[in-house]
Design a protein around this motif. Structure first.
Motif, PDB file in Angstrom:
ATOM      1  N   TYR A  83      16.165 -61.069 -96.666  1.00  0.00           N
ATOM      2  CA  TYR A  83      16.653 -62.295 -96.576  1.00  0.00           C
ATOM      3  C   TYR A  83      15.857 -63.194 -97.326  1.00  0.00           C
ATOM      4  CZ  TYR A  83      13.386 -65.174 -93.422  1.00  0.00           C
ATOM      5  OH  TYR A  83      12.446 -65.941 -92.987  1.00  0.00           O
ATOM      6  N   PRO A  84      14.675 -63.297 -97.560  1.00  0.00           N
ATOM      7  CA  PRO A  84      13.874 -64.320 -98.260  1.00  0.00           C
ATOM      8  C   PRO A  84      14.510 -64.218 -99.668  1.00  0.00           C
ATOM      9  CG  PRO A  84      12.147 -63.110 -97.097  1.00  0.00           C
ATOM     10  CD  PRO A  84      13.513 -62.055 -97.265  1.00  0.00           C
ATOM     11  N   GLN A  85      14.902 -63.241-100.148  1.00  0.00           N
ATOM     12  CA  GLN A  85      15.614 -63.311-101.623  1.00  0.00           C
ATOM     13  C   GLN A  85      16.920 -63.848-101.735  1.00  0.00           C
ATOM     14  OE1 GLN A  85      15.135 -59.216-103.144  1.00  0.00           O
ATOM     15  NE2 GLN A  85      12.839 -59.179-102.114  1.00  0.00           N
ATOM     16  N   THR A  86      17.698 -64.479-100.647  1.00  0.00           N
ATOM     17  CA  THR A  86      18.804 -64.915-100.856  1.00  0.00           C
ATOM     18  C   THR A  86      18.927 -66.087-102.017  1.00  0.00           C
ATOM     19  OG1 THR A  86      19.103 -64.774 -98.456  1.00  0.00           O
ATOM     20  CG2 THR A  86      20.364 -66.375 -99.476  1.00  0.00           C
ATOM     21  N   GLU A  87      17.822 -66.660-101.924  1.00  0.00           N
ATOM     22  CA  GLU A  87      17.862 -67.904-102.834  1.00  0.00           C
ATOM     23  C   GLU A  87      17.587 -67.675-104.391  1.00  0.00           C
ATOM     24  OE1 GLU A  87      13.878 -70.303-101.928  1.00  0.00           O
ATOM     25  OE2 GLU A  87      14.116 -69.124-100.362  1.00  0.00           O
ATOM     26  N   MET A  88      17.201 -66.286-104.574  1.00  0.00           N
ATOM     27  CA  MET A  88      17.047 -65.939-105.993  1.00  0.00           C
ATOM     28  C   MET A  88      18.082 -64.960-106.452  1.00  0.00           C
ATOM     29  SD  MET A  88      14.025 -63.307-105.547  1.00  0.00           S
ATOM     30  CE  MET A  88      14.810 -62.119-106.878  1.00  0.00           C
ATOM     31  N   LEU A 100      10.267 -58.296-109.935  1.00  0.00           N
ATOM     32  CA  LEU A 100       9.485 -58.373-108.755  1.00  0.00           C
ATOM     33  C   LEU A 100       8.428 -59.301-109.118  1.00  0.00           C
ATOM     34  CD1 LEU A 100       8.689 -54.972-107.233  1.00  0.00           C
ATOM     35  CD2 LEU A 100       9.735 -56.655-105.906  1.00  0.00           C
ATOM     36  N   GLN A 101       7.639 -59.127-110.199  1.00  0.00           N
ATOM     37  CA  GLN A 101       6.554 -60.353-110.612  1.00  0.00           C
ATOM     38  C   GLN A 101       7.078 -61.508-110.781  1.00  0.00           C
ATOM     39  OE1 GLN A 101       3.316 -59.688-110.603  1.00  0.00           O
ATOM     40  NE2 GLN A 101       3.419 -57.533-110.212  1.00  0.00           N
ATOM     41  N   GLN A 102       8.113 -61.529-111.783  1.00  0.00           N
ATOM     42  CA  GLN A 102       8.718 -62.898-112.211  1.00  0.00           C
ATOM     43  C   GLN A 102       9.402 -63.625-111.435  1.00  0.00           C
ATOM     44  OE1 GLN A 102       9.941 -61.977-116.465  1.00  0.00           O
ATOM     45  NE2 GLN A 102      11.418 -64.045-116.165  1.00  0.00           N
ATOM     46  N   TYR A 103      10.243 -63.094-110.614  1.00  0.00           N
ATOM     47  CA  TYR A 103      11.197 -63.633-109.602  1.00  0.00           C
ATOM     48  C   TYR A 103      10.746 -63.721-108.218  1.00  0.00           C
ATOM     49  CZ  TYR A 103      14.086 -63.828-113.925  1.00  0.00           C
ATOM     50  OH  TYR A 103      14.628 -64.355-115.048  1.00  0.00           O
ATOM     51  N   THR A 104      10.496 -62.369-107.616  1.00  0.00           N
ATOM     52  CA  THR A 104      10.447 -61.987-106.394  1.00  0.00           C
ATOM     53  C   THR A 104       9.434 -62.626-105.534  1.00  0.00           C
ATOM     54  OG1 THR A 104      11.827 -60.112-106.887  1.00  0.00           O
ATOM     55  CG2 THR A 104      10.804 -60.369-104.648  1.00  0.00           C
ATOM     56  N   PHE A 105       8.233 -62.096-106.156  1.00  0.00           N
ATOM     57  CA  PHE A 105       6.862 -62.827-105.678  1.00  0.00           C
ATOM     58  C   PHE A 105       6.889 -64.293-105.365  1.00  0.00           C
ATOM     59  CE2 PHE A 105       5.011 -58.472-106.670  1.00  0.00           C
ATOM     60  CZ  PHE A 105       5.638 -57.707-105.775  1.00  0.00           C
ATOM     61  N   PRO A 106       7.026 -64.911-106.375  1.00  0.00           N
ATOM     62  CA  PRO A 106       7.071 -66.570-106.240  1.00  0.00           C
ATOM     63  C   PRO A 106       7.864 -67.128-105.467  1.00  0.00           C
ATOM     64  CG  PRO A 106       7.249 -65.911-108.551  1.00  0.00           C
ATOM     65  CD  PRO A 106       7.308 -64.703-108.038  1.00  0.00           C
ATOM     66  N   VAL A 107       9.177 -66.605-105.248  1.00  0.00           N
ATOM     67  CA  VAL A 107       9.999 -66.958-104.175  1.00  0.00           C
ATOM     68  C   VAL A 107       9.570 -66.557-102.873  1.00  0.00           C
ATOM     69  CG1 VAL A 107      12.495 -66.486-103.318  1.00  0.00           C
ATOM     70  CG2 VAL A 107      12.185 -67.158-105.491  1.00  0.00           C
ATOM     71  N   GLU A 108       9.061 -65.410-102.746  1.00  0.00           N
ATOM     72  CA  GLU A 108       8.630 -65.013-101.299  1.00  0.00           C
ATOM     73  C   GLU A 108       7.370 -65.838-100.906  1.00  0.00           C
ATOM     74  OE1 GLU A 108       8.417 -60.814-100.458  1.00  0.00           O
ATOM     75  OE2 GLU A 108      10.428 -60.434-101.085  1.00  0.00           O
ATOM     76  N   PHE A 124      20.905 -67.495 -94.180  1.00  0.00           N
ATOM     77  CA  PHE A 124      21.158 -66.011 -94.547  1.00  0.00           C
ATOM     78  C   PHE A 124      22.077 -65.272 -93.393  1.00  0.00           C
ATOM     79  CE2 PHE A 124      19.784 -61.709 -93.037  1.00  0.00           C
ATOM     80  CZ  PHE A 124      19.988 -61.163 -94.058  1.00  0.00           C
ATOM     81  N   LEU A 125      21.917 -65.644 -91.927  1.00  0.00           N
ATOM     82  CA  LEU A 125      22.744 -65.084 -91.011  1.00  0.00           C
ATOM     83  C   LEU A 125      24.307 -65.655 -91.178  1.00  0.00           C
ATOM     84  CD1 LEU A 125      20.239 -65.190 -88.007  1.00  0.00           C
ATOM     85  CD2 LEU A 125      20.856 -63.384 -89.474  1.00  0.00           C
ATOM     86  N   GLN A 126      24.442 -67.139 -91.691  1.00  0.00           N
ATOM     87  CA  GLN A 126      25.828 -67.542 -91.869  1.00  0.00           C
ATOM     88  C   GLN A 126      26.334 -66.598 -92.962  1.00  0.00           C
ATOM     89  OE1 GLN A 126      27.715 -69.339 -90.274  1.00  0.00           O
ATOM     90  NE2 GLN A 126      25.864 -69.261 -88.562  1.00  0.00           N
ATOM     91  N   ASP A 325      21.202 -54.946-100.638  1.00  0.00           N
ATOM     92  CA  ASP A 325      19.921 -55.374-101.119  1.00  0.00           C
ATOM     93  C   ASP A 325      20.046 -56.526-101.880  1.00  0.00           C
ATOM     94  OD1 ASP A 325      17.439 -54.497-101.844  1.00  0.00           O
ATOM     95  OD2 ASP A 325      17.867 -53.751-103.661  1.00  0.00           O
ATOM     96  N   VAL A 326      20.415 -57.583-101.215  1.00  0.00           N
ATOM     97  CA  VAL A 326      20.302 -59.118-101.708  1.00  0.00           C
ATOM     98  C   VAL A 326      18.876 -59.205-101.685  1.00  0.00           C
ATOM     99  CG1 VAL A 326      20.617 -61.480-101.012  1.00  0.00           C
ATOM    100  CG2 VAL A 326      22.703 -60.022-100.998  1.00  0.00           C
ATOM    101  N   GLY A 327      18.124 -59.785-102.870  1.00  0.00           N
ATOM    102  CA  GLY A 327      18.674 -60.713-103.963  1.00  0.00           C
ATOM    103  C   GLY A 327      18.618 -59.705-105.109  1.00  0.00           C
ATOM    104  N   ALA A 328      18.315 -58.234-105.188  1.00  0.00           N
ATOM    105  CA  ALA A 328      18.564 -57.615-106.542  1.00  0.00           C
ATOM    106  C   ALA A 328      19.965 -57.151-106.579  1.00  0.00           C
ATOM    107  CB  ALA A 328      17.793 -56.446-106.425  1.00  0.00           C
ATOM    108  N   GLY A 329      20.493 -57.151-105.166  1.00  0.00           N
ATOM    109  CA  GLY A 329      22.152 -56.829-104.876  1.00  0.00           C
ATOM    110  C   GLY A 329      22.709 -58.152-105.468  1.00  0.00           C
ATOM    111  N   THR A 330      23.797 -58.087-105.748  1.00  0.00           N
ATOM    112  CA  THR A 330      24.523 -59.538-106.191  1.00  0.00           C
ATOM    113  C   THR A 330      25.357 -60.055-105.274  1.00  0.00           C
ATOM    114  OG1 THR A 330      25.988 -57.907-107.384  1.00  0.00           O
ATOM    115  CG2 THR A 330      24.070 -59.004-108.634  1.00  0.00           C
ATOM    116  N   THR A 331      25.575 -59.607-104.150  1.00  0.00           N
ATOM    117  CA  THR A 331      26.722 -60.066-103.069  1.00  0.00           C
ATOM    118  C   THR A 331      26.213 -59.543-101.669  1.00  0.00           C
ATOM    119  OG1 THR A 331      28.976 -60.032-102.496  1.00  0.00           O
ATOM    120  CG2 THR A 331      28.226 -57.914-103.212  1.00  0.00           C
ATOM    121  N   PHE A 332      26.636 -60.508-100.669  1.00  0.00           N
ATOM    122  CA  PHE A 332      26.517 -60.392 -99.285  1.00  0.00           C
ATOM    123  C   PHE A 332      27.824 -59.191 -98.949  1.00  0.00           C
ATOM    124  CE2 PHE A 332      22.994 -62.524 -97.135  1.00  0.00           C
ATOM    125  CZ  PHE A 332      22.542 -63.452 -98.279  1.00  0.00           C
TER     126      PHE A 332
END
Ligand code: GUN
Ligand code: ZN
Length: 443
Positions: A83-88, A100-108, A124-126, A325-332
């Motif tokens: 869920y925390p990767q929704t915004e990336m 992970l290093q470049q995008y994920t960890f900063p967002v999390e 996220f739930l919406q 697998d959002v946010g590596a996945g590209t759709t909900f």
């Protein structure tokens, strides 16, 4: 015998009535009722039958919610999502370890803030509901407040959700690591507070082997023993560099899965995301321990991780669900995810039929989460989680759907052309929690 009926739903229905061990068994389990009646008692299913059979049980036909022209199926089950990767979502250019290093960890890192976590949990739930997903197995971040916010929001909606805070103590920024002892204590507190509360359950969530020291894994093992009905959710064998790194970090183990297995983290409620580069003996270990896997087609394509082998998964008799697998996945959206799963199959000469695809996204996913006695189809007593699909929301869909011969072709067209516009309504535990029209009216 008199049964209590609080709601009645009319429309076309499709589901799969039992779990299977080979794809060939699926067509016999498929049920399509063109003009059907679903009766509910509060949040549970009483029966699904044809309109002609069922209408006599109604005290008053005016109580019927009429979805004629729509196709109603069990709510989608997403077996792996962050869920925390929704915004990336849609971060450019990198494969797993750099991504992970470049995008994920900063967002999390932002999820130390409870307000941010609350805002993103509700968004996220919406997103899940507006895409027809009623159950998910969800990663939080390392911060307990991330999971606290998600569970609170899900409880308000009465969703069946499994989630956990990430556990990690190395190979990540200092702001996102903890000691094994802290990880143990904070996880334990969350379990005590949320596990088996209403429709919510807890999953131990070590991020993956590279961010876990042996001491941390020992603590995860301890928690699993202390709470034997708990879930375990992690990543496995997603990317070749990752696999090589695990071998270097854990030279005394026989391979990637053996790291988890030696800490007794395999089992019926263990879900391993990706599983793209497994050795034969690792598939056998998944089978013997009755562990489950999450196939995440859009993520695997987006990060260039590899092609999941559905044929091997069936052959090895390993339970499987689909993950966005959002946010590596590209759709909900599960329809779009199934469309991509089909293409992954095509690249390996595997024909993913609609019947199989919708099985993985509903009852099969429920079975992968060991929830098939509660959700996944319209059998009596199950929880009333379902999605109302409008199969014709564009000129192209109207033309193509009209020319589709049978339900198999109609479902296949839906998974090929479908997206969030096709999700007319989503019902959770007997209540309509999302509806396209309502949102349009509110906008
Ligand atoms: N492996 C470890 N962490 C992650 C993550 O956040 N996403 C994906 N796709 N793989 C991972
Ligand atoms: Zn993931």
């Amino acid at each position: 015998m008199s049964v209590s009926v609080t709601q009645a739903i009319r429309g076309s229905f499709f589901d799969l009535t039992s779990t299977v061990t080979t794809p060939e068994q699926l067509p016999q389990c498929a049920r399509y009722i063109e003009d059907g009646l679903l009766l509910l008692d509060g949040g549970n299913i009483v029966s699904l039958q044809t309109w002609q059979e069922g209408r006599h049980q109604l005290a008053d036909e005016r109580m019927v919610t009429d979805y004629r022209g729509k196709l109603i199926i069990p709510g989608f089950v997403d077996t792996h999502i962050h869920y925390p990767q929704t915004e990336m979502i849609g971060a450019f250019g990198e494969q797993l370890l750099e991504w992970l290093q470049q995008y994920t960890f900063p967002v999390e890192s932002q999820y130390h803030c409870p307000q941010h976590a609350a805002k993103m949990s509700s968004f996220f739930l919406q997103q899940l509901l507006s895409n027809g997903t009623t159950t998910a197995l969800v990663f939080g971040t390392v911060h307990p407040q991330s999971v606290e916010a998600l569970f609170s929001a899900a409880e308000t909606l009465n969703m069946r959700l499994i989630a956990g805070k990430v556990m990690m103590d190395r190979n990540a920024p200092d702001t996102l690591t903890e000691t094994p002892e802290q990880s143990y204590q904070q996880t334990r507190e969350l379990i005590e507070r949320w596990h088996n509360r209403g429709r919510l359950s807890y999953a131990l969530t070590p991020r993956f082997a590279p961010t876990s020291s042996p001491e941390l894994l020992a603590r995860v093992c301890q928690l699993k023993k202390e709470y034997p009905d708990i879930w375990l959710h992690t990543h496995l064998s997603e990317n070749p560099q990752e696999v090589a790194w695990v071998k270097a970090l854990f030279p005394d183990h026989e391979g990637y899965l053996d790291v988890y297995h030696q800490y007794q983290l395999t089992g019926r409620r263990s879900v391993f995301a990706h599983c793209l580069h497994l050795e034969d003996k690792e598939w056998d270990c998944l089978h013997h321990t009755d562990s489950a896997v999450a196939f995440c087609p859009t993520s695997n394509l987006f990060l260039g991780s590899g092609l999941f082998n559905l044929k091997t998964c069936w052959k090895k008799r390993v339970r499987l669900g689909i993950g966005t697998d959002v946010g590596a996945g590209t759709t909900f959206n599960m329809l779009k995810t199934l469309g991509e799963a089909y293409k992954v199959g095509q690249l390996q000469h595997y024909k993913l039929a609609a019947c199989e695809a919708f099985y993985h996204a509903t009852l099969g996913g429920a079975q992968a989460l060991d929830l098939h006695d509660r959700i996944g189809n319209f059998m009596p007593g199950k929880e009333a989680d379902f999605v109302v699909l409008d199969p014709m929301v564009s000129a192209l869909q109207r033309m193509r759907y009209a020319s589709s011969g049978d339900i198999w072709e109609k479902l296949f067209v839906l998974m090929t052309l479908g997206d969030d516009r096709n999700i007319a309504s989503t019902w959770v535990n007997g209540q309509c929690r999302w509806s396209l029209n309502h949102e349009e009216q509110a906008a």
